[in-house]
Structure formats: structure tokens, C-alpha cells
Design a protein around this motif. Structure first.
Motif, PDB file in Angstrom:
ATOM      1  N   MET A   1      15.759  22.200  11.027  1.00 11.98           N
ATOM      2  CA  MET A   1      16.637  21.040  11.273  1.00 11.98           C
ATOM      3  C   MET A   1      16.149  20.249  12.490  1.00 11.98           C
ATOM      4  O   MET A   1      16.141  19.022  12.464  1.00 11.98           O
ATOM      5  CB  MET A   1      18.090  21.492  11.514  1.00 11.98           C
ATOM      6  N   ARG A   2      15.734  20.957  13.531  1.00 11.25           N
ATOM      7  CA  ARG A   2      15.227  20.293  14.726  1.00 11.25           C
ATOM      8  C   ARG A   2      14.001  19.447  14.386  1.00 11.25           C
ATOM      9  O   ARG A   2      13.867  18.313  14.830  1.00 11.25           O
ATOM     10  CB  ARG A   2      14.903  21.339  15.797  1.00 11.25           C
ATOM     11  N   ARG A   3      13.105  19.996  13.563  1.00  7.97           N
ATOM     12  CA  ARG A   3      11.907  19.246  13.165  1.00  7.97           C
ATOM     13  C   ARG A   3      12.282  18.034  12.306  1.00  7.97           C
ATOM     14  O   ARG A   3      11.693  16.970  12.450  1.00  7.97           O
ATOM     15  CB  ARG A   3      10.920  20.142  12.402  1.00  7.97           C
ATOM     16  N   GLN A   4      13.275  18.191  11.432  1.00 13.03           N
ATOM     17  CA  GLN A   4      13.699  17.074  10.577  1.00 13.03           C
ATOM     18  C   GLN A   4      14.281  15.936  11.410  1.00 13.03           C
ATOM     19  O   GLN A   4      14.029  14.766  11.146  1.00 13.03           O
ATOM     20  CB  GLN A   4      14.749  17.521   9.534  1.00 13.03           C
ATOM     21  N   GLN A   5      15.073  16.312  12.411  1.00  8.08           N
ATOM     22  CA  GLN A   5      15.740  15.301  13.236  1.00  8.08           C
ATOM     23  C   GLN A   5      14.783  14.570  14.164  1.00  8.08           C
ATOM     24  O   GLN A   5      15.079  13.474  14.622  1.00  8.08           O
ATOM     25  CB  GLN A   5      16.890  15.944  14.028  1.00  8.08           C
ATOM     26  N   SER A   6      13.630  15.191  14.453  1.00  5.05           N
ATOM     27  CA  SER A   6      12.668  14.527  15.347  1.00  5.05           C
ATOM     28  C   SER A   6      11.335  14.310  14.622  1.00  5.05           C
ATOM     29  O   SER A   6      10.276  14.368  15.236  1.00  5.05           O
ATOM     30  CB  SER A   6      12.467  15.368  16.611  1.00  5.05           C
ATOM     31  N   LEU A   7      11.414  14.053  13.335  1.00  5.46           N
ATOM     32  CA  LEU A   7      10.219  13.941  12.497  1.00  5.46           C
ATOM     33  C   LEU A   7       9.237  12.886  12.999  1.00  5.46           C
ATOM     34  O   LEU A   7       8.044  13.158  13.131  1.00  5.46           O
ATOM     35  CB  LEU A   7      10.635  13.638  11.049  1.00  5.46           C
TER      36      LEU A   7
END
Length: 196
Positions: A93-99
Motif C-alpha cells: 500500500m505504501r508503494r502504491q500511494q507513492s508510486l
């Protein structure tokens, strides 16, 4: 989503990430699983708990995050998801939010030391972009976006015949539809990095 539907999604996504011919999007999470077989499972409480905890979309994201976190989704046992699933999901989720930020940072690092063309050169074995992905300095998301822009995996499929690439290639193909991005925005980011 009911506990049984969560179980169906688990089976369908497992099939998606391990079977080259199966497509989760095409078959819409349909499986041959029966309610009877589900009720006999010792771990069905976990599917009940997950179905209560997450929305329908979150269940899919949760499962995708766990199937992509392992090198061997075929052997991913539900117990592993029970134990480390939350951590995998929050990292995903962290990676998705800061893609966009992640892509920009990792691309800048890649291109500060190398020419763009050299990232995809496989004349001496594994190309640099693959080595960087395998070492963890390039995320699966950045790796996937690079493939969406340059379509390098088709070339790698022809030139690389080792089991390492075959495993990565399957994961890349299967994960790609889950990365919904504006490709032009990412091309623009790359252009600005190259022109710096």
C-alpha cells in the motif's frame, strides 16, 4: 464479499500468478471450488476474518500484495499469508500511494550511473534493470512501469532462457494489469530525468 468468495479470490489469484494460461480478469475469480470443500478447510476462519476486515477491492489488493511478495506463489501457503500478510499488504500500500515518487527516485538513481539503453542490454547475460530488480534496488512497480513504457520483456523472453528470468517474466506479466497508470505521465518523468 463472503468468506467463500474470499476463498474463491484466493484460489483464482493463486492460479493467476502461477499458471501462464489463467487470467484473473478474464475469468472473474471463478473457480471450481465448492462451498462443501470450503467448509471442510481448517483455515476457513481466516477467510471469514479477512472478508469482514476488508472491502471487496481491499481483499483483492491484500491477496495481490502477498502473491507478489513471494518468489514462488505456487508454494505460498495460506498460513504464510496469515503470519506475514498484514506486513506485505502495508508495504505494498505504501508503494502504491507513492508510486510516482518511487518511480522518479529509482529511475533517477538508475539513470545517474547508466545510459538508458544499457539498462536493457542482455548481450552479457542478465541486463542491468533485471539485476537491480533482483537486488531490491528497483521495486516490482518501477520494473513493471519500465516494461509498460519500453516493452523490454518481449525481447528478454527471446534472449534469456534461464529459470530466474522465466520466474520474473511470469510475475511481471501477471502483475502488469494491476498497475493502472497514466503511461504518458511516467514517460514525461523519465524524459525530465534524462534531460537534467
Amino acid at each position: 464479499m463472503s468468506p467463500f468468495e474470499t476463498y474463491q479470490h484466493y484460489l483464482s489469484l493463486k492460479n493467476h500468478f502461477t499458471n501462464p494460461k489463467y487470467d484473473f480478469f478474464k475469468y472473474g475469480a471463478r473457480t471450481r471450488a465448492s462451498v462443501t470443500s470450503f467448509n471442510k478447510r481448517k483455515d476457513k476462519y481466516w477467510f471469514e476474518k479477512t472478508s469482514r476486515k476488508y472491502s471487496d477491492k481491499e481483499v483483492v489488493d491484500f491477496l495481490v500484495s502477498n502473491f507478489t511478495a513471494t518468489d514462488n506463489p505456487q508454494n505460498l501457503w495460506i498460513g504464510e499469508i496469515i503470519n506475514s500478510g498484514e506486513r506485505n499488504y502495508s508495504e505494498w500500500m505504501r508503494r502504491q500511494q507513492s508510486l510516482t515518487y518511487l518511480f522518479k527516485e529509482q529511475s533517477s538513481e538508475l539513470l545517474s550511473e547508466n545510459e538508458l539503453e544499457s539498462l536493457f542490454n542482455c548481450t552479457k547475460g542478465h541486463p542491468l534493470i533485471l539485476k537491480k530488480y533482483l537486488s531490491g534496488s528497483v521495486s516490482l512497480e518501477t520494473f513493471t512501469i519500465f516494461d509498460k513504457i519500453f516493452h523490454f520483456s518481449k525481447n528478454f523472453d527471446k534472449k534469456l532462457t534461464d529459470p530466474v528470468w522465466e520466474t520474473v517474466s511470469l510475475k511481471l506479466k501477471k502483475y502488469s494489469p494491476f498497475i493502472n497508470i497514466d503511461i504518458f505521465q511516467y514517460k514525461k518523468i523519465l524524459r525530465s530525468i534524462i534531460n537534467e
